[in-house]
Write a protein that holds these residues in place. Structure first.
Motif, PDB file in Angstrom:
ATOM      1  N   LEU B 345       0.777  -1.464  -0.022  1.00  0.00           N
ATOM      2  CA  LEU B 345      -0.111   0.165  -0.014  1.00  0.00           C
ATOM      3  C   LEU B 345       0.810   1.098  -0.009  1.00  0.00           C
ATOM      4  N   ARG B 346       2.209   1.128   0.252  1.00  0.00           N
ATOM      5  CA  ARG B 346       2.907   2.326   0.165  1.00  0.00           C
ATOM      6  C   ARG B 346       2.871   3.067  -0.926  1.00  0.00           C
ATOM      7  N   GLY B 347       2.636   4.400  -0.954  1.00  0.00           N
ATOM      8  CA  GLY B 347       2.684   5.470  -2.043  1.00  0.00           C
ATOM      9  C   GLY B 347       1.475   5.477  -2.777  1.00  0.00           C
ATOM     10  N   ARG B 348       0.348   4.402  -2.436  1.00  0.00           N
ATOM     11  CA  ARG B 348      -0.635   4.309  -3.358  1.00  0.00           C
ATOM     12  C   ARG B 348      -1.733   5.397  -3.415  1.00  0.00           C
ATOM     13  N   LYS B 349      -2.449   5.730  -4.403  1.00  0.00           N
ATOM     14  CA  LYS B 349      -3.407   6.757  -4.337  1.00  0.00           C
ATOM     15  C   LYS B 349      -4.667   6.190  -5.136  1.00  0.00           C
ATOM     16  N   ASP B 350      -5.763   7.097  -4.924  1.00  0.00           N
ATOM     17  CA  ASP B 350      -6.807   6.684  -5.498  1.00  0.00           C
ATOM     18  C   ASP B 350      -7.501   5.283  -5.148  1.00  0.00           C
ATOM     19  N   MET B 351      -7.475   5.030  -3.880  1.00  0.00           N
ATOM     20  CA  MET B 351      -7.813   3.750  -3.189  1.00  0.00           C
ATOM     21  C   MET B 351      -9.310   3.893  -2.695  1.00  0.00           C
ATOM     22  N   SER B 352      -9.983   2.779  -2.608  1.00  0.00           N
ATOM     23  CA  SER B 352     -11.227   2.988  -1.631  1.00  0.00           C
ATOM     24  C   SER B 352     -11.212   2.285  -0.609  1.00  0.00           C
ATOM     25  N   THR B 353     -11.706   2.570   0.533  1.00  0.00           N
ATOM     26  CA  THR B 353     -11.740   1.969   1.991  1.00  0.00           C
ATOM     27  C   THR B 353     -13.114   2.435   2.695  1.00  0.00           C
ATOM     28  N   GLY B 354     -13.359   1.640   3.697  1.00  0.00           N
ATOM     29  CA  GLY B 354     -14.459   1.822   4.588  1.00  0.00           C
ATOM     30  C   GLY B 354     -14.529   3.201   5.075  1.00  0.00           C
ATOM     31  N   ALA B 355     -15.498   3.927   5.575  1.00  0.00           N
ATOM     32  CA  ALA B 355     -15.448   5.080   6.225  1.00  0.00           C
ATOM     33  C   ALA B 355     -15.770   5.116   7.655  1.00  0.00           C
ATOM     34  N   ASN B 356     -16.027   3.940   8.259  1.00  0.00           N
ATOM     35  CA  ASN B 356     -16.285   3.734   9.659  1.00  0.00           C
ATOM     36  C   ASN B 356     -17.729   4.119   9.995  1.00  0.00           C
ATOM     37  N   ARG B 357     -18.444   4.321   8.904  1.00  0.00           N
ATOM     38  CA  ARG B 357     -19.920   4.312   9.091  1.00  0.00           C
ATOM     39  C   ARG B 357     -20.526   3.233   8.178  1.00  0.00           C
ATOM     40  N   ASP B 358     -21.443   2.555   8.845  1.00  0.00           N
ATOM     41  CA  ASP B 358     -22.037   1.288   8.023  1.00  0.00           C
ATOM     42  C   ASP B 358     -22.766   2.000   6.793  1.00  0.00           C
ATOM     43  N   GLY B 359     -22.365   0.865   5.837  1.00  0.00           N
ATOM     44  CA  GLY B 359     -23.138   1.765   4.369  1.00  0.00           C
ATOM     45  C   GLY B 359     -22.255   2.786   3.689  1.00  0.00           C
ATOM     46  N   VAL B 360     -21.182   2.978   3.812  1.00  0.00           N
ATOM     47  CA  VAL B 360     -20.435   4.124   3.623  1.00  0.00           C
ATOM     48  C   VAL B 360     -18.925   4.014   3.250  1.00  0.00           C
ATOM     49  N   HIS B 361     -18.480   4.201   2.182  1.00  0.00           N
ATOM     50  CA  HIS B 361     -17.018   4.148   1.791  1.00  0.00           C
ATOM     51  C   HIS B 361     -16.477   5.496   1.325  1.00  0.00           C
ATOM     52  N   TYR B 362     -15.232   5.513   1.350  1.00  0.00           N
ATOM     53  CA  TYR B 362     -14.302   6.606   0.743  1.00  0.00           C
ATOM     54  C   TYR B 362     -13.705   6.030  -0.451  1.00  0.00           C
ATOM     55  N   SER B 363     -13.646   6.867  -1.495  1.00  0.00           N
ATOM     56  CA  SER B 363     -12.885   6.803  -2.807  1.00  0.00           C
ATOM     57  C   SER B 363     -11.750   7.829  -2.792  1.00  0.00           C
ATOM     58  N   GLY B 364     -10.877   7.624  -3.612  1.00  0.00           N
ATOM     59  CA  GLY B 364      -9.807   8.735  -3.772  1.00  0.00           C
ATOM     60  C   GLY B 364      -8.692   8.522  -2.516  1.00  0.00           C
ATOM     61  N   VAL B 365      -8.643   7.668  -1.935  1.00  0.00           N
ATOM     62  CA  VAL B 365      -7.868   7.648  -0.538  1.00  0.00           C
ATOM     63  C   VAL B 365      -6.385   7.720  -1.081  1.00  0.00           C
ATOM     64  N   ASP B 366      -5.605   8.754  -0.636  1.00  0.00           N
ATOM     65  CA  ASP B 366      -4.083   8.658  -0.681  1.00  0.00           C
ATOM     66  C   ASP B 366      -3.609   8.255   0.596  1.00  0.00           C
ATOM     67  N   VAL B 367      -2.959   6.786   0.640  1.00  0.00           N
ATOM     68  CA  VAL B 367      -2.649   6.358   1.763  1.00  0.00           C
ATOM     69  C   VAL B 367      -1.780   7.049   2.663  1.00  0.00           C
ATOM     70  N   CYS B 368      -0.805   7.792   1.912  1.00  0.00           N
ATOM     71  CA  CYS B 368       0.141   8.604   2.999  1.00  0.00           C
ATOM     72  C   CYS B 368      -0.405   9.840   3.307  1.00  0.00           C
ATOM     73  N   ARG B 369      -1.522  10.409   2.562  1.00  0.00           N
ATOM     74  CA  ARG B 369      -1.927  11.677   2.785  1.00  0.00           C
ATOM     75  C   ARG B 369      -2.909  11.549   3.658  1.00  0.00           C
ATOM     76  N   ASP B 370      -3.901  10.243   3.534  1.00  0.00           N
ATOM     77  CA  ASP B 370      -5.103  10.424   4.433  1.00  0.00           C
ATOM     78  C   ASP B 370      -5.019   9.571   5.677  1.00  0.00           C
ATOM     79  N   ILE B 371      -4.054   8.825   5.827  1.00  0.00           N
ATOM     80  CA  ILE B 371      -3.925   7.572   6.919  1.00  0.00           C
ATOM     81  C   ILE B 371      -2.770   8.104   7.684  1.00  0.00           C
ATOM     82  N   LEU B 372      -2.928   7.920   8.939  1.00  0.00           N
ATOM     83  CA  LEU B 372      -1.632   7.981   9.914  1.00  0.00           C
ATOM     84  C   LEU B 372      -0.981   6.426  10.150  1.00  0.00           C
ATOM     85  N   ILE B 373      -0.184   6.227   9.166  1.00  0.00           N
ATOM     86  CA  ILE B 373       0.449   4.990   9.290  1.00  0.00           C
ATOM     87  C   ILE B 373       1.524   4.704  10.191  1.00  0.00           C
TER      88      ILE B 373
END
Lengths: 563, 563
Positions: B345-373
């Motif tokens: 997942l390192r450096g990946r962009k434009d990914m999808s993942t759940g939004a921690n609300r049932d029935g909702v996802h995110y698109s356009g996720v930039d792993v390094c930008r949007d997630i505190l790894i």
């Protein structure tokens, strides 16, 4: 092997708490280390000796027609329940539960498991079978002691025979008996074969092989005529007695509470008294009568009663049963308790015993007339000097340790575990069993008990960790070269040789080689090389010869192969 | 040996429940019998094979400079508490209490005890030392299976090295590594050496020796270039990816709870999704991020975290931690939990993942930008066909069973148990350790897995229970005489020979000899004797030669000695 690369942690001082010779020397020689009470680590020298002992056992088992198996240490409680021993055996058996909460026994012996395997025997034509294993056994000994002699975890050769009938068992038993004699002879153990009690194994007959040692706790009674028995089983000839008729009479004995006091204060010699003991056997009280000067052997009582559990009655129980305290107990007129009497009391008259009232005794007791004896038995401890029951000569007693034990088991296990084979006449037959055990590390210790001197162990060549040690003295190149050449020459002749190439003083090397007990030492020194000689020292005699260097290897090969 | 006197209970039928080839053939061949789940009795034929395997191991250990010990099975809890493993190891360790209520471990491995013995090493001059034993080990396996391959009680050769420094350990490790290759080659096991996880042993580096078999449960990933690793440790080359920049956006996914549904219903391919897993490692929750098409290898996560205990979080815990249920989980914006992400997942962009609300996802996720790894790690399971990380060629996967495992342990045990030696410069130094294990009965089973055919086992000559079987057909006196003479002639040449003298049909003898797997068979029949010949059949090829009777013994001796 080069001493400098082997882990042989010899100790200069005697370790504290090591009373038995073998314990002390095996610790000092770097053979063993204790992990915890009753559990020892065997170090490389001990492994070499143990492997040779096991090889000898294997050879003799094969020669006796026994086949080797290896059975699990962990055993399901179910089989022990079937044989009845799950409850019969107490804390001596280690038990645990697995992750599924199933009861598991750690094998202290393997009758149940070998008998279970014998389910696959189909016909009498497959008999006899003798099966054995060399395997770790576990026993939660209440008193571990004497290094390898009484431990909680040890290697055992245990063999089990299956025969069609008693005559077959006799043959199988005798083959093992003979194999045991050969094994102990090859190990250099002066074993004495004695009649013994069968204990919890059950069965009709058993022979123990005992090694004489001051560290032993078993007394063997023996005679020059060949008679030998464990004191738990030994008998002697009773001297004939002549008793006068007498009438039962009471007399007051407020001051006499012991056999000795009754003799001294009232003129009743111990051999004319009846000693009354109260025991509880499997929860049932029993009165035991002994002659006043005789000691009870509890194992004989256990064997006579077939009891699983035996203990002296508590003072309170005694008062409740007999109305009096120890010191005035007796069996005259007792009808509510079973009475078992030692053979030495049979037919005796004019004896004294307690009257079951404190401070009162009877005189003039006629054992058969006045006491309701339920059972006669041999219960007394034989003492040195008593006449041999076979030849009448004085018996001797020796402290020993048990190194082997063979039993005729009968059909106890095939019966309880339901094993039958098709007999010659088409009927189902329960095979009749024997079992045969040797403790491997105890045998190792017994060899040390039998073979040592002030300087250390004196291994018999057959099981020595090495045949020859080369003591290379000093670091002169010609010494290292000569020692190395001898080392290679002996290795090439398949002599097991250890080269002491450590940078230690000569005295340290000599004392370590003697302590460790290598049968032959070759000393290579600068002075010897200058004279063209080496020294060859025999451990057992501590005698030394000087030999030309060129002859040394051939001489040692001859010494080792002649032994 | 005469077959009629040996206990070889062969079975005509395949036993129920024996799935693995070795399990089935060892049962049918009369080599083993189960006492209870995970505990087997070894019968005489198995004992012969096992003894040869042990001899080979001993020879190679001696050649590698290792010294043999034998340590207790029962170990005081105290030493395991000191090393920290009394609590670290769970139900896999059998434990019990003795009559004094002391905690005792049954040895599943012996680092603690060998390290305790190393207390007696005083100086760096005594290093290196490699110590080993051949001893029964106990492990309360949750799932025993495949006969001797996964049991609760087994014989293990376990060795332990002590070195002054890491370079010394490298040398000791390599000597054992080489010894293992020689051992498996001599046993005829086509072992693959692979990088492996060190598991509860700790330490920096470990190599497993794996035997390919359909009955195995370990997957080995390997490549023609020489790369080989356990799937618990294996990596592959990641294909380069090119992602577009994209903005984080939510979208509703009431109908998509799985990777597959999100791909199918919302056009987000699995390799562009982030899979969010919630684990509890040593009681601490952690989020684990994987690419949607990748599977997590839990052992990699354990190794990365250094966790003693790992489990998936429970549904209730997940809702409490993230406010949503599995299906819509994600790590975007999560700051209250540690996040560990797979390298893919390192450096990946434009990914999808759940939004921690049932029935909702995110698109356009930039792993390094949007997630505190918090940590990047290699966590994914490599699949067949992925490119080799060394050469780029497609990787292959093979089912295997572990037959040996060697570890660099470091100073974990000398540190916790306080073992030091005097170093070259007068400082105290903690010796650095390695440990090295082979399961003896598993190796035996692995040989069968590698050497069998439809008719039974095909033992390599080096470990066959017998070299030669003589099938004596019929009961004509001249047949018995000729077979007996051949038998004696071969014994005299130290050929291990079994004479099948049973009164069974020829077909039974042939199929038993093939099932049991004796390398060479000599058939002695009345017809052959009339023609002056015997038949010699090679088990591996099932080819038969006719030979003059007079030449047979010499021919077999040559065959056996040439092999």
């Amino acid at each position: 092997m080069r001493w400098s690369q082997l882990h042989i942690p010899t100790l200069r001082q005697d370790p504290a708490g090591a009373d038995a010779v073998s314990h002390r020397l095996l610790l000092r020689g770097g053979y063993i280390r204790q992990l915890m009470a009753g559990h020892y680590c065997l170090l490389p020298l001990a492994i070499r000796v143990r492997a040779k002992i096991i090889d000898i056992i294997r050879e003799e088992m094969a020669a006796a027609g026994a086949q080797e198996f290896l059975l699990p240490t962990m055993q399901p409680a179910e089989l022990w329940r079937k044989s009845g021993r799950w409850d019969l055996i107490g804390a001596e058996m280690f038990r645990l539960r697995d992750r599924k909460d199933a009861d598991i026994a750690l094998g202290m012996t393997h009758e149940e498991i070998f008998t279970d395997l014998a389910q696959e025997l189909r016909s009498y034509r497959e008999l006899p079978q003798t099966w054995y294993q060399i395997q770790t056994k576990f026993r939660d000994e209440p008193r571990v002691k004497s290094g390898l002699m009484r431990v909680r975890e040890f290697t055992m050769k245990d063999a089990y025979s299956f025969d069609l009938d008693a005559a077959g068992l006799d043959t199988s038993f005798q083959r093992q008996h003979d194999a045991y004699h050969r094994i102990f002879a090859r190990l250099g153990i002066p074993a004495i074969a004695v009649q013994a009690s069968s204990g919890i194994m059950g069965g009709s007959d058993s022979v123990e092989f005992m090694c004489p040692t001051d560290a032993g706790e078993d007394i063997v009674v023996h005679c020059d005529c060949g008679y030998a028995a464990n004191v738990e089983k030994a008998t002697s000839r009773l001297e004939p007695t002549q008793d006068s008729e007498a009438e039962l009479a009471e007399f007051d004995t407020p001051d006499a509470r012991t056999i000795e006091e009754l003799a001294r204060l009232h003129g009743k010699p111990a051999q004319r008294q009846i000693k009354t003991l109260v025991y509880v056997a499997d929860d049932q009280p029993v009165l035991v009568l002994m002659r006043g000067d005789h000691a009870l052997v509890e194992q004989k009582l256990i064997d006579t009663l077939g009891a699983a559990d035996l203990r002296p009655a508590l003072p309170g129980e005694i008062v409740e049963l007999l109305g009096a305290s120890p010191g005035s107990l007796g069996a005259v007129g007792v009808k509510h308790l079973p009475v078992i009497a030692d053979e030495a009391l049979r037919g005796r008259k004019d004896m004294s015993t307690g009257a079951n009232r404190d401070g009162v005794h009877y005189s003039g007791v006629d054992v058969c007339r006045d006491i309701l004896i339920g059972q006669w038995a041999d219960l007394r401890e034989v003492l040195a000097g008593e006449p041999c029951s076979l030849c009448g000569q004085p018996l001797r007693t020796t402290k020993t340790v048990e190194i082997g034990h063979i039993f005729k088991l009968g059909t106890r296990y095939t019966e309880t575990l339901g094993v039958t084979v098709l007999g010659p006449d088409g009927e189902r037959v329960k095979p009749i069993m024997g079992c045969y055990g040797i403790g491997v590390e105890r045998a190792l210790a017994a060899v040390v008990e039998s073979h040592h001197d002030d300087a250390g162990i004196v291994w018999p060549l057959a099981i020595a960790p090495f045949h020859v040690a080369i003591a290379q003295l000093g670091d002169a190149p010609e010494v290292a070269e000569a020692a190395g050449a001898l080392y290679q020459a002996l290795l090439a002749q398949r002599i097991e040789v250890i080269l002491d190439d450590r940078s230690e003083r000569p005295g340290v090397k000599f004392s370590d080689i003697e302590l460790v007990g290598i049968p032959f030492r070759i000393t290579v020194s600068a002075r010897g090389i200058a004279a063209g000689t080496v020294e060859v020292t025999t451990r057992a005699t501590r005698s030394t010869d000087h030999l030309p260097i060129a002859d040394a290897a051939a001489h040692l090969v001859a010494l080792v192969n002649a032994a």
